[in-house]
Design an enzyme around this catalytic site. Structure first.
Site, PDB file in Angstrom:
ATOM      1  N   ARG A  63      75.943 -60.062  49.020  1.00  0.00           N
ATOM      2  CA  ARG A  63      75.045 -61.225  48.931  1.00  0.00           C
ATOM      3  C   ARG A  63      75.119 -62.017  50.244  1.00  0.00           C
ATOM      4  NH1 ARG A  63      77.091 -65.525  46.927  1.00  0.00           N
ATOM      5  NH2 ARG A  63      78.037 -64.559  45.096  1.00  0.00           N
ATOM      6  N   TYR A  81      48.907 -70.269  48.882  1.00  0.00           N
ATOM      7  CA  TYR A  81      49.044 -69.210  47.887  1.00  0.00           C
ATOM      8  C   TYR A  81      49.345 -69.847  46.507  1.00  0.00           C
ATOM      9  CZ  TYR A  81      51.319 -65.530  45.248  1.00  0.00           C
ATOM     10  OH  TYR A  81      51.680 -64.669  44.252  1.00  0.00           O
ATOM     11  N   ASP A 122      53.735 -70.308  56.876  1.00  0.00           N
ATOM     12  CA  ASP A 122      53.644 -69.038  56.150  1.00  0.00           C
ATOM     13  C   ASP A 122      52.708 -68.153  56.966  1.00  0.00           C
ATOM     14  OD1 ASP A 122      52.839 -66.918  54.501  1.00  0.00           O
ATOM     15  OD2 ASP A 122      53.067 -68.102  52.671  1.00  0.00           O
ATOM     16  N   LYS A 168      53.460 -57.752  51.817  1.00  0.00           N
ATOM     17  CA  LYS A 168      52.103 -57.520  52.298  1.00  0.00           C
ATOM     18  C   LYS A 168      52.133 -56.605  53.532  1.00  0.00           C
ATOM     19  CE  LYS A 168      51.284 -59.929  48.824  1.00  0.00           C
ATOM     20  NZ  LYS A 168      52.013 -61.113  48.646  1.00  0.00           N
TER      21      LYS A 168
HETATM   22  C1  LIG Z   1      50.370 -66.114  51.725  1.00  0.00           C
HETATM   23  C2  LIG Z   1      51.400 -65.737  50.704  1.00  0.00           C
HETATM   24  N1  LIG Z   1      52.595 -66.344  50.725  1.00  0.00           N
HETATM   25  C3  LIG Z   1      53.555 -66.035  49.827  1.00  0.00           C
HETATM   26  C4  LIG Z   1      53.344 -65.113  48.823  1.00  0.00           C
HETATM   27  C5  LIG Z   1      54.430 -64.802  47.837  1.00  0.00           C
HETATM   28  O1  LIG Z   1      55.050 -63.607  48.149  1.00  0.00           O
HETATM   29  P1  LIG Z   1      55.690 -62.579  47.077  1.00  0.00           P
HETATM   30  O2  LIG Z   1      54.594 -62.129  46.177  1.00  0.00           O
HETATM   31  O3  LIG Z   1      56.275 -61.519  47.934  1.00  0.00           O
HETATM   32  O4  LIG Z   1      56.743 -63.363  46.326  1.00  0.00           O
HETATM   33  C6  LIG Z   1      52.110 -64.453  48.775  1.00  0.00           C
HETATM   34  C7  LIG Z   1      51.852 -63.442  47.716  1.00  0.00           C
HETATM   35  O5  LIG Z   1      50.749 -63.017  47.510  1.00  0.00           O
HETATM   36  C8  LIG Z   1      51.119 -64.780  49.736  1.00  0.00           C
HETATM   37  O6  LIG Z   1      49.908 -64.192  49.718  1.00  0.00           O
END
Ligand SMILES: Cc1ncc(COP(=O)(O)O)c(C=O)c1O
Length: 377
Positions: free
Chosen positions: A46, A98, A170, A195
């Site tokens: 961890r 998101y 992000d 992604k």
């Molecule tokens: C722009 C963005 N940030 C964060 C996330 C969250 O990521 P995760 O689904 O890997 O937890 C997503 C998921 O679709 C996303 O599109």
């Protein structure tokens, strides 16, 4: 090292002991210690694992930072970053973040009295106006999901400096291949590596990079305390994905440009959102701060019924959540990824029932256009 070389030769490559050209998967939880209280750099997975560390090292390099961190999902990465704040603090966020980030902020972090305000961060004055005496973080997505709104990173840095805020970006949609927010002075950059970085719809993961020793120490402390770390097998899969990230992004963007242009002139499409189109409000800023416009396109066909008609006709676009993979995906944000946002809020933002989101893959673009034509004509 140039960008594409970094993806292949950056970080820790191979294994010195055996000459293996790929980093081994250290499927291990604990490590033998030479004596009590002394360890070889690893004591418990961890806290640190050699395969994860190799991924974390290349993550830092790709984002031009000094430290990287790998998590069990993008949301685990975001939650860990939010844990830098404390009860009573306030965060200003991009308004069409998101859906999962919206849910985390409004339904989980509110329980520990973390205040929040959502604003259109492409509107500088709106961002300034949203800042309160207890604001500690400015959290942006650029381009945004699903409307591809572009936020000016330089301007956000000026605001963050003026008000002593942590600037968090992000960078999921742009990828570290096309945009490096730390170069613009952001404190923290994060990704849903599920992604583009993974790129093959086969792993759920999150990454964080910083360029400050103290922040790195603090994030490692929270990563180890919260424990939402990425396993060694998934860390290895992400490193494999990173090797072709540059190639994939180039192919994806080429396809996306052609498809956005096709949709833009189609009589049955009311509006197209793609930062690569010169008509897009954020085109110039995107051009200045990124090396490309990415592979996400949203377009409005006017109603949920018409959107369903498109979905029912396409063969190569898979109806699925997520994005950023080699295969093209199609979704209806209002009923899928953004369903957790209340309807009235969605409509305020422009996430209408007729909005379709495409994640463009690496297929032959003529097949993709023909596929969309079947649904639209
Ligand atoms: C722009 C963005 N940030 C964060 C996330 C969250 O990521 P995760 O689904 O890997 O937890 C997503 C998921 O679709 C996303 O599109």
């Amino acid at each position: 090292m140039k960008r594409k070389t970094k993806m292949v030769h950056g970080g820790i490559t191979g294994d010195d002991r055996t000459g293996a050209v790929s980093v081994p998967i250290y499927q291990v939880s604990t490590y033998r210690q030479p004596e009590a209280g002394k360890h070889t750099g690893y004591e418990y997975s961890r806290t640190g694992n050699p395969t994860r560390y190799a991924l974390e090292t290349v993550t830092a390099e790709l984002e031009n930072g000094n430290a990287g961190f790998a998590f069990a999902s993008g949301m685990a990465a975001i939650t860990t970053v939010m844990m830098l704040l404390k009860a009573g603090d306030h965060v200003v966020l991009t308004d069409d973040v998101y859906g999962g980030t919206y849910r985390l902020t409004t339904k989980v972090l509110n329980r520990i009295e973390l205040g929040h305000t959502f604003v259109d961060t492409s509107d500088i004055e709106a961002v300034e106006a949203a800042i309160q005496p207890n604001t500690k973080m400015l959290y942006i997505e650029t381009p945004t999901n699903p409307l591809l709104k572009v936020t000016d990173l330089k301007k956000m840095k000026e605001i963050a400096d003026k008000h002593h805020l942590l600037l968090v970006v992000d960078n999921t949609f742009a990828t570290p291949y096309l945009q490096n927010p730390l170069d613009f002075g952001a404190d923290i950059v994060l990704h849903s590596a599920t992604k583009y970085i993974g790129g093959h719809s086969d792993v759920v993961a999150g990454l964080v990079a910083v360029n400050d020793e103290q922040l790195a120490e603090e994030i490692h402390f929270i990563q180890n305390s919260v424990g939402a770390v990425l396993g060694p097998q998934d860390s290895w899969l992400l490193m494999r994905g990173i090797k072709t990230l540059g190639l994939r992004m180039e192919a994806i963007e080429k396809n996306a440009n052609k498809i956005a242009t096709y949709l833009d002139q189609h009589p049955n499409v009311e509006k197209v959102y793609y930062p690569g189109l010169t008509s897009h409000a954020g085109h110039n800023v995107a051009e200045q701060q990124a090396e490309g416009f990415g592979g996400m396109i949203a377009f409005d066909v006017g109603s949920g019924e018409k959107a369903d008609q498109v979905l029912s006709k396409v063969d190569y676009f898979t109806l699925a959540e997520s994005l950023g993979a080699v295969e093209s995906l199609i979704s209806i944000p209002a009923r899928m990824t953004h369903a957790s946002i209340p309807k009235n809020r969605r409509e305020e933002l422009g996430i209408t029932d007729g909005l379709i989101r495409l994640s463009i893959g690496i297929e032959d673009v003529d097949d993709l256009i023909e596929d969309l034509a079947k649904g639209l004509n």
